[in-house]
Design a protein around this motif. Structure first.
Motif, PDB file in Angstrom:
ATOM      1  N   LEU A 149       0.809  -1.220   0.000  1.00  0.00           N
ATOM      2  CA  LEU A 149       0.000   0.000   0.000  1.00  0.00           C
ATOM      3  C   LEU A 149       0.845   1.275   0.000  1.00  0.00           C
ATOM      4  O   LEU A 149       0.290   2.371  -0.140  1.00  0.00           O
ATOM      5  CB  LEU A 149      -0.918   0.004   1.219  1.00  0.00           C
ATOM      6  N   LYS A 150       2.148   1.135   0.153  1.00  0.00           N
ATOM      7  CA  LYS A 150       3.011   2.318   0.190  1.00  0.00           C
ATOM      8  C   LYS A 150       2.963   3.063  -1.147  1.00  0.00           C
ATOM      9  O   LYS A 150       3.135   2.481  -2.214  1.00  0.00           O
ATOM     10  CB  LYS A 150       4.452   1.898   0.499  1.00  0.00           C
ATOM     11  N   GLY A 151       2.723   4.356  -1.077  1.00  0.00           N
ATOM     12  CA  GLY A 151       2.682   5.182  -2.282  1.00  0.00           C
ATOM     13  C   GLY A 151       1.374   5.109  -3.038  1.00  0.00           C
ATOM     14  O   GLY A 151       1.241   5.708  -4.107  1.00  0.00           O
ATOM     15  N   THR A 152       0.402   4.378  -2.530  1.00  0.00           N
ATOM     16  CA  THR A 152      -0.897   4.286  -3.209  1.00  0.00           C
ATOM     17  C   THR A 152      -1.843   5.360  -2.682  1.00  0.00           C
ATOM     18  O   THR A 152      -1.611   5.946  -1.611  1.00  0.00           O
ATOM     19  CB  THR A 152      -1.530   2.904  -2.990  1.00  0.00           C
ATOM     20  N   SER A 153      -2.907   5.617  -3.418  1.00  0.00           N
ATOM     21  CA  SER A 153      -3.843   6.665  -3.016  1.00  0.00           C
ATOM     22  C   SER A 153      -5.285   6.180  -2.941  1.00  0.00           C
ATOM     23  O   SER A 153      -6.157   6.908  -2.466  1.00  0.00           O
ATOM     24  CB  SER A 153      -3.760   7.845  -4.007  1.00  0.00           C
ATOM     25  N   VAL A 154      -5.554   4.974  -3.394  1.00  0.00           N
ATOM     26  CA  VAL A 154      -6.925   4.454  -3.401  1.00  0.00           C
ATOM     27  C   VAL A 154      -7.117   3.504  -2.226  1.00  0.00           C
ATOM     28  O   VAL A 154      -6.416   2.498  -2.104  1.00  0.00           O
ATOM     29  CB  VAL A 154      -7.238   3.721  -4.726  1.00  0.00           C
ATOM     30  N   THR A 155      -8.055   3.846  -1.364  1.00  0.00           N
ATOM     31  CA  THR A 155      -8.332   3.015  -0.195  1.00  0.00           C
ATOM     32  C   THR A 155      -9.329   1.918  -0.555  1.00  0.00           C
ATOM     33  O   THR A 155      -9.921   1.922  -1.649  1.00  0.00           O
ATOM     34  CB  THR A 155      -8.916   3.870   0.940  1.00  0.00           C
ATOM     35  N   ALA A 156      -9.532   1.008   0.376  1.00  0.00           N
ATOM     36  CA  ALA A 156     -10.514  -0.061   0.164  1.00  0.00           C
ATOM     37  C   ALA A 156     -11.909   0.529  -0.014  1.00  0.00           C
ATOM     38  O   ALA A 156     -12.700   0.057  -0.838  1.00  0.00           O
ATOM     39  CB  ALA A 156     -10.489  -1.029   1.346  1.00  0.00           C
ATOM     40  N   GLU A 157     -12.221   1.558   0.765  1.00  0.00           N
ATOM     41  CA  GLU A 157     -13.536   2.201   0.653  1.00  0.00           C
ATOM     42  C   GLU A 157     -13.722   2.822  -0.735  1.00  0.00           C
ATOM     43  O   GLU A 157     -14.776   2.679  -1.358  1.00  0.00           O
ATOM     44  CB  GLU A 157     -13.671   3.276   1.730  1.00  0.00           C
ATOM     45  N   GLN A 158     -12.676   3.505  -1.240  1.00  0.00           N
ATOM     46  CA  GLN A 158     -12.764   4.116  -2.561  1.00  0.00           C
ATOM     47  C   GLN A 158     -12.848   3.055  -3.660  1.00  0.00           C
ATOM     48  O   GLN A 158     -13.551   3.235  -4.658  1.00  0.00           O
ATOM     49  CB  GLN A 158     -11.560   5.031  -2.784  1.00  0.00           C
ATOM     50  N   ALA A 159     -12.132   1.940  -3.471  1.00  0.00           N
ATOM     51  CA  ALA A 159     -12.200   0.848  -4.439  1.00  0.00           C
ATOM     52  C   ALA A 159     -13.600   0.256  -4.483  1.00  0.00           C
ATOM     53  O   ALA A 159     -14.123  -0.077  -5.561  1.00  0.00           O
ATOM     54  CB  ALA A 159     -11.180  -0.235  -4.087  1.00  0.00           C
ATOM     55  N   ALA A 160     -14.235   0.133  -3.323  1.00  0.00           N
ATOM     56  CA  ALA A 160     -15.600  -0.392  -3.263  1.00  0.00           C
ATOM     57  C   ALA A 160     -16.570   0.535  -3.976  1.00  0.00           C
ATOM     58  O   ALA A 160     -17.477   0.089  -4.693  1.00  0.00           O
ATOM     59  CB  ALA A 160     -16.017  -0.589  -1.810  1.00  0.00           C
ATOM     60  N   LYS A 161     -16.404   1.833  -3.790  1.00  0.00           N
ATOM     61  CA  LYS A 161     -17.268   2.800  -4.465  1.00  0.00           C
ATOM     62  C   LYS A 161     -17.080   2.740  -5.979  1.00  0.00           C
ATOM     63  O   LYS A 161     -18.045   2.827  -6.737  1.00  0.00           O
ATOM     64  CB  LYS A 161     -16.976   4.214  -3.959  1.00  0.00           C
ATOM     65  N   ALA A 162     -15.831   2.587  -6.416  1.00  0.00           N
ATOM     66  CA  ALA A 162     -15.566   2.512  -7.850  1.00  0.00           C
ATOM     67  C   ALA A 162     -16.178   1.255  -8.465  1.00  0.00           C
ATOM     68  O   ALA A 162     -16.787   1.297  -9.539  1.00  0.00           O
ATOM     69  CB  ALA A 162     -14.060   2.555  -8.101  1.00  0.00           C
ATOM     70  N   ALA A 163     -16.035   0.125  -7.783  1.00  0.00           N
ATOM     71  CA  ALA A 163     -16.560  -1.136  -8.305  1.00  0.00           C
ATOM     72  C   ALA A 163     -18.082  -1.171  -8.273  1.00  0.00           C
ATOM     73  O   ALA A 163     -18.707  -1.927  -9.025  1.00  0.00           O
ATOM     74  CB  ALA A 163     -15.999  -2.306  -7.507  1.00  0.00           C
ATOM     75  N   ALA A 164     -18.690  -0.355  -7.416  1.00  0.00           N
ATOM     76  CA  ALA A 164     -20.149  -0.347  -7.305  1.00  0.00           C
ATOM     77  C   ALA A 164     -20.823   0.094  -8.599  1.00  0.00           C
ATOM     78  O   ALA A 164     -22.015  -0.178  -8.805  1.00  0.00           O
ATOM     79  CB  ALA A 164     -20.580   0.566  -6.156  1.00  0.00           C
ATOM     80  N   ALA A 165     -20.078   0.740  -9.485  1.00  0.00           N
ATOM     81  CA  ALA A 165     -20.634   1.124 -10.781  1.00  0.00           C
ATOM     82  C   ALA A 165     -20.895  -0.098 -11.659  1.00  0.00           C
ATOM     83  O   ALA A 165     -21.645  -0.013 -12.639  1.00  0.00           O
ATOM     84  CB  ALA A 165     -19.681   2.077 -11.495  1.00  0.00           C
ATOM     85  N   LYS A 166     -20.316  -1.237 -11.294  1.00  0.00           N
ATOM     86  CA  LYS A 166     -20.460  -2.465 -12.075  1.00  0.00           C
ATOM     87  C   LYS A 166     -21.515  -3.413 -11.497  1.00  0.00           C
ATOM     88  O   LYS A 166     -21.876  -4.398 -12.131  1.00  0.00           O
ATOM     89  CB  LYS A 166     -19.121  -3.207 -12.143  1.00  0.00           C
ATOM     90  N   GLY A 167     -22.003  -3.147 -10.298  1.00  0.00           N
ATOM     91  CA  GLY A 167     -22.976  -4.032  -9.657  1.00  0.00           C
ATOM     92  C   GLY A 167     -22.887  -3.900  -8.151  1.00  0.00           C
ATOM     93  O   GLY A 167     -22.178  -3.028  -7.634  1.00  0.00           O
TER      94      GLY A 167
END
Length: 202
Positions: free
Chosen positions: A138-156
């Motif tokens: 996770l070092k140097g990353t900017s997308v959290t698990a919560e943000q990833a969940a929100k992004a994937a929610a566009a697919k279902g």
């Protein structure tokens, strides 16, 4: 006189029905109308069948296993509010959201969240030996698990989010379910939150 009539009715019901019968009569004066009520074994069997069907709960079990109003992102936010740290995974399992949170040092927390209310149901603490690997991924990353969940929610409807920290293909893995129940796996970028179909999902 009435007692003899009731006994005769009970005896006849038992002989005709081939089983036992129970008679109830309201006692009173000879002028009152006493009406015997006879219940046979068949009546009890019908009632037992109805009780069995009500105990089954119909489709309630299916509804309990389905996601509620609380999304994966909501569940992660609730878990982090209860237990500060870094959310690494969230999964809808056994009727509740289970979120793995990496706390201080090597301490892991498993937080359960009600999918219908968003209330934290409980948490437990574990010491795992992969905390260093997760922090490095996770070092140097900017997308959290919560943000990833929100992004994937566009697919279902998102039913799980998990960090894939193996090799060069690091990223968030998300599983969604369509209204028909079909599942699909997605990869979510750790820096861009871009969502692509998981190439390993056949």
């Amino acid at each position: 006189m009435k007692r003899n009539i009731v006994i005769a009715v009970v005896t006849a019901a038992a002989l005709v029905g081939g089983g036992t019968a129970t008679a109830l009569a309201v006692s009173g004066d000879d002028d009152d109308a006493s009406t015997p009520v006879t219940r046979t074994d068949d009546d009890r069997e019908d009632r037992d069948d109805r009780d069995d069907r009500s105990d089954d709960g119909g489709d309630d079990g299916d509804r309990a296993a389905a996601p509620g109003d609380v999304t994966a992102a909501d569940a992660i936010a609730a878990a982090l509010k209860h237990t500060p740290g870094t959310a690494v995974s969230a999964e809808l399992d056994d009727g509740s959201w289970e979120i793995d949170v990496l706390g201080k040092g090597d301490t892991w927390h498993s937080v359960r969240v009600d999918p219908g209310t968003g209330k934290v149901l409980g948490s437990s603490k574990d010491d795992e030996d992969d905390a260093a690997e997760v922090r490095a991924a996770l070092k140097g990353t900017s997308v959290t698990a919560e943000q990833a969940a929100k992004a994937a929610a566009a697919k279902g409807t998102v039913v799980s989010v998990d960090l894939d920290d193996d090799g060069d293909d690091r990223g968030w893995e998300a599983e969604t379910r369509a209204s028909g129940g079909d599942g699909q796996d997605w990869s979510v970028g750790l820096t861009t939150a871009s969502v692509t179909a998981d190439r390993d999902d056949d």
